[in-house]
Design an enzyme around this catalytic site. Structure first.
Site, PDB file in Angstrom:
ATOM      1  CG  ASP A  30      -2.137   0.850   1.017  1.00  0.00           C
ATOM      2  OD1 ASP A  30      -3.240   0.280   0.954  1.00  0.00           O
ATOM      3  OD2 ASP A  30      -1.998   2.091   0.870  1.00  0.00           O
ATOM      4  CB  THR A 121     -15.319  -4.739  -9.839  1.00  0.00           C
ATOM      5  OG1 THR A 121     -15.552  -5.670  -8.818  1.00  0.00           O
ATOM      6  CG2 THR A 121     -16.386  -4.891 -10.911  1.00  0.00           C
ATOM      7  CG  LEU A 153     -14.016 -11.619  -1.352  1.00  0.00           C
ATOM      8  CD1 LEU A 153     -12.789 -10.946  -0.771  1.00  0.00           C
ATOM      9  CD2 LEU A 153     -14.088 -13.082  -0.943  1.00  0.00           C
ATOM     10  CG  ASN A 209     -21.427  -7.198  -7.934  1.00  0.00           C
ATOM     11  OD1 ASN A 209     -21.788  -8.160  -7.274  1.00  0.00           O
ATOM     12  ND2 ASN A 209     -20.273  -6.599  -7.733  1.00  0.00           N
ATOM     13  CG  PHE A 250     -29.275 -10.625  -3.238  1.00  0.00           C
ATOM     14  CD1 PHE A 250     -28.547 -11.558  -2.533  1.00  0.00           C
ATOM     15  CD2 PHE A 250     -28.756  -9.357  -3.389  1.00  0.00           C
ATOM     16  CE1 PHE A 250     -27.311 -11.244  -1.980  1.00  0.00           C
ATOM     17  CE2 PHE A 250     -27.528  -9.031  -2.843  1.00  0.00           C
ATOM     18  CZ  PHE A 250     -26.800  -9.973  -2.135  1.00  0.00           C
ATOM     19  CG  LEU A 251     -36.112 -12.561  -4.179  1.00  0.00           C
ATOM     20  CD1 LEU A 251     -37.090 -13.713  -4.408  1.00  0.00           C
ATOM     21  CD2 LEU A 251     -36.328 -11.492  -5.262  1.00  0.00           C
ATOM     22  CB  ALA A 253     -38.951  -5.565  -0.165  1.00  0.00           C
ATOM     23  CB  CYS A 261     -19.600  -4.147  -4.979  1.00  0.00           C
ATOM     24  SG  CYS A 261     -17.921  -4.385  -4.430  1.00  0.00           S
ATOM     25  CE  LYS A 321     -22.622  -6.866   3.521  1.00  0.00           C
ATOM     26  NZ  LYS A 321     -22.528  -7.986   2.608  1.00  0.00           N
TER      27      LYS A 321
HETATM   28  C1  UDX Z   1     -21.693  -7.470  -3.176  1.00  0.00           C
HETATM   29  C2  UDX Z   1     -21.799  -8.856  -3.801  1.00  0.00           C
HETATM   30  O1  UDX Z   1     -22.767  -9.618  -3.086  1.00  0.00           O
HETATM   31  C3  UDX Z   1     -20.434  -9.544  -3.775  1.00  0.00           C
HETATM   32  O2  UDX Z   1     -20.521 -10.797  -4.439  1.00  0.00           O
HETATM   33  C4  UDX Z   1     -19.416  -8.650  -4.503  1.00  0.00           C
HETATM   34  O3  UDX Z   1     -18.126  -9.213  -4.471  1.00  0.00           O
HETATM   35  C5  UDX Z   1     -19.381  -7.275  -3.854  1.00  0.00           C
HETATM   36  O4  UDX Z   1     -20.701  -6.720  -3.865  1.00  0.00           O
HETATM   37  P1  UDX Z   1     -21.576  -6.465  -0.713  1.00  0.00           P
HETATM   38  O5  UDX Z   1     -21.426  -5.122  -1.335  1.00  0.00           O
HETATM   39  O6  UDX Z   1     -20.702  -6.830   0.436  1.00  0.00           O
HETATM   40  O7  UDX Z   1     -21.363  -7.624  -1.801  1.00  0.00           O
HETATM   41  O8  UDX Z   1     -23.081  -6.556  -0.206  1.00  0.00           O
HETATM   42  P2  UDX Z   1     -24.342  -7.495  -0.441  1.00  0.00           P
HETATM   43  O9  UDX Z   1     -24.459  -8.493   0.633  1.00  0.00           O
HETATM   44  O10 UDX Z   1     -24.371  -7.982  -1.826  1.00  0.00           O
HETATM   45  O11 UDX Z   1     -25.503  -6.408  -0.235  1.00  0.00           O
HETATM   46  C6  UDX Z   1     -25.554  -5.256  -1.058  1.00  0.00           C
HETATM   47  C7  UDX Z   1     -26.680  -4.350  -0.640  1.00  0.00           C
HETATM   48  O12 UDX Z   1     -27.926  -4.906  -0.994  1.00  0.00           O
HETATM   49  C8  UDX Z   1     -26.768  -4.041   0.841  1.00  0.00           C
HETATM   50  O13 UDX Z   1     -27.040  -2.651   0.988  1.00  0.00           O
HETATM   51  C9  UDX Z   1     -27.938  -4.863   1.331  1.00  0.00           C
HETATM   52  O14 UDX Z   1     -28.578  -4.278   2.438  1.00  0.00           O
HETATM   53  C10 UDX Z   1     -28.829  -4.842   0.096  1.00  0.00           C
HETATM   54  N1  UDX Z   1     -29.729  -6.004  -0.001  1.00  0.00           N
HETATM   55  C11 UDX Z   1     -29.218  -7.267  -0.115  1.00  0.00           C
HETATM   56  C12 UDX Z   1     -31.106  -5.810  -0.044  1.00  0.00           C
HETATM   57  O15 UDX Z   1     -31.589  -4.664   0.032  1.00  0.00           O
HETATM   58  N2  UDX Z   1     -31.933  -6.892  -0.193  1.00  0.00           N
HETATM   59  C13 UDX Z   1     -31.455  -8.157  -0.299  1.00  0.00           C
HETATM   60  O16 UDX Z   1     -32.264  -9.080  -0.432  1.00  0.00           O
HETATM   61  C14 UDX Z   1     -30.060  -8.353  -0.264  1.00  0.00           C
END
Ligand code: UDX
Length: 447
Positions: A30, A121, A153, A209, A250-251, A253, A261, A321
């Site tokens: 770094d 990414t 991740l 993503n 991921f459903l 609401a 990401c 999150k």
């Molecule tokens: C994401 C991808 O999941 C991961 O594979 C990639 O490498 C990086 O981006 P991350 O950003 O850590 O990971 O968060 P993720 O768990 O995917 O959640 C993303 C956002 O979606 C969060 O703000 C979460 O609160 C929201 N979310 C997730 C919802 O609103 N509803 C869901 O059902 C799932």
């Protein structure tokens, strides 16, 4: 193997400790000497379950070291991973300045064959430009390949995800690059490994993503419809998600997706498609639905309180999150300033992310950071939930109600059950499930 990792952000640090845990000798680089000193001392720069333990044990085992000197890592590595940041530019495209900088840095340092691997990414065709940059600066005689090995991740479970991946994607255009990466991963993991071209691997990451973002916006669109029809979106999501072709992940609401990401990769994919003349209207709608979630929540706060000015609002959750202190792209960054502007008196609590928000929004006479959820709700006219931390789910609702001035909850993450809230005597607003008035008349406002 001897591995170099450029960048010690989320992806870089987790990748470094993860690869060291697999038994490789890892040198992480770094530019920032303070970060390097801190990490070399075994102190992680962000909150991530399991990271501290792995950092400590791999430093002690001598498999992991940190440096500011690119030449040390380049000389000591067979494979060089690029994990530097690719933040969004104002126009939504990924800013590849740091990627180019690493390519320019390592080009003159190459001695013998090296495999340069993108992990950050990046838009499709970035590997081509890395290759072009190195070749231009290092000359044709240097032996190297550029490959892509995207990381998937999730923050909050990044260490676990690294050590037990669902799949590994290797994008390589030469046999040598392919077999080096296969060798690296095949001996440690038995998950499916997708071996493909570099550009395909780059596109897989962005598509993954963008698809996750689409799922979330889709269920949020359905949530709005559910409110109009008087049905519960969580039940609809369950009924739909049990179809294995859909899948129930991921459903959920709510307030929509944030983080470093999903929003960034979605908008970068949109720009790539636009540049190529592909109609990407569907993904623009995904973005639009997501950015409207904060407005929807704020409209509910107004409906509950009528006039927001001078009302005490407890805000639970700042991180984008649970299980992370990351606030990048978090809905809280939209909600908190707008409630503040509207004249609310805010009492904010998050188990991990408050220090980060404090630097952006220092406390003032109407913005206080408190040390617990219970402290936040004391004297509040309304409680607003922005992050689905487990500790909020298990709050003592009787105690919460007794401490609030008016028992109003606006739940941006559908954390509680409407029926449970009715019994507990709350006026309860959530997203996609109709409103709930307490069974008994609400208590008079406490003064
Ligand atoms: C994401 C991808 O999941 C991961 O594979 C990639 O490498 C990086 O981006 P991350 O950003 O850590 O990971 O968060 P993720 O768990 O995917 O959640 C993303 C956002 O979606 C969060 O703000 C979460 O609160 C929201 N979310 C997730 C919802 O609103 N509803 C869901 O059902 C799932």
């Amino acid at each position: 193997m001897r591995l170099g990792v450029f960048g010690t952000g989320y992806a870089g640090l987790v990748t470094s400790v993860g690869l060291a845990e697999l038994g490789h000798a890892v040198t992480a680089i770094d530019k920032d000497p303070d970060i390097v000193a801190r990490l070399a001392d075994g102190r992680p720069t962000f909150h991530e379950p399991g990271l501290q333990e792995l950092l400590t044990s791999n430093l002690q085992a001598g498999r992991l070291r940190f440096t500011t000197r690119a030449e040390e890592a380049t000389a000591a590595a067979d494979i060089i991973f690029l994990c530097v940041g690719t933040p969004p530019r104002a126009d939504g495209r990924a800013d590849l300045y740091q990627v180019e900088e690493v390519a320019r840095t390592i080009a003159p340092l190459l001695d013998g064959y090296k495999l340069v691997v993108e992990k950050s990414t990046v838009p499709a065709r970035t590997a081509y430009w890395i290759d072009w940059t190195i070749r231009r600066l290092a000359g044709r005689e240097r032996e190297f390949d550029v490959a892509s090995n995207p990381e998937f991740l999730r923050e909050g479970s990044a260490v676990r995800d690294f050590l037990a991946p669902a799949r590994i994607v290797i994008g390589a255009d030469t046999g040598r690059a392919r077999s080096l990466l296969l060798d690296l991963y095949q001996r440690s993991f038995d998950c499916p490994i997708v071996v493909t071209s570099v550009t395909t691997a780059e596109l897989i990451k962005q598509t993954a993503n963008a698809f996750l973002a689409t799922k979330i916006s889709f269920i949020n669109l359905v949530a709005d419809l559910c409110e109009e029809l008087g049905v519960d979106v969580t039940t609809v999501a369950r009924g739909v998600g049990l179809d294995p072709r859909v899948g129930s992940d991921f459903l959920r609401a709510g307030l929509g997706f944030g983080g470093s990401c999903l929003p960034k990769d979605l908008s970068a994919l949109i720009r790539v498609a636009e540049d190529k003349g592909v109609d990407i209207g569907m993904l623009r709608a995904v973005e639009h639905i997501n950015s409207a979630r904060v407005d929807r929540l704020l409209a509910k706060v107004e409906r509950a309180l009528w006039v927001v000015r001078h009302k005490v609002v407890a805000v639970l959750g700042v991180a984008f999150k649970p299980d992370t202190d990351d606030i990048r792209g978090a809905p809280s960054l939209g909600v908190i300033p707008r409630l503040h502007e509207a004249g609310a008196i805010l009492r904010v609590y998050d188990p991990a992310a408050m220090p980060r928000l404090k630097t952006l929004h220092p406390p003032d006479d109407r913005l206080t950071y408190v040390e617990s959820a219970i402290e936040a709700v004391r004297g509040a006219h309304a409680l607003v939930v922005l992050t689905d931390w487990e500790e909020f789910r298990s709050l003592d609702l009787g105690r919460v109600r007794s401490l609030m001035r008016t028992p109003i909850i606006v739940d941006g993450r559908n954390l509680f059950e409407p029926a449970q809230m009715q019994v507990a005597g709350f006026e309860y607003y959530s997203l996609g499930r109709g409103e709930v008035a307490p069974r008994a008349e609400p208590q008079r406002e406490r003064v």
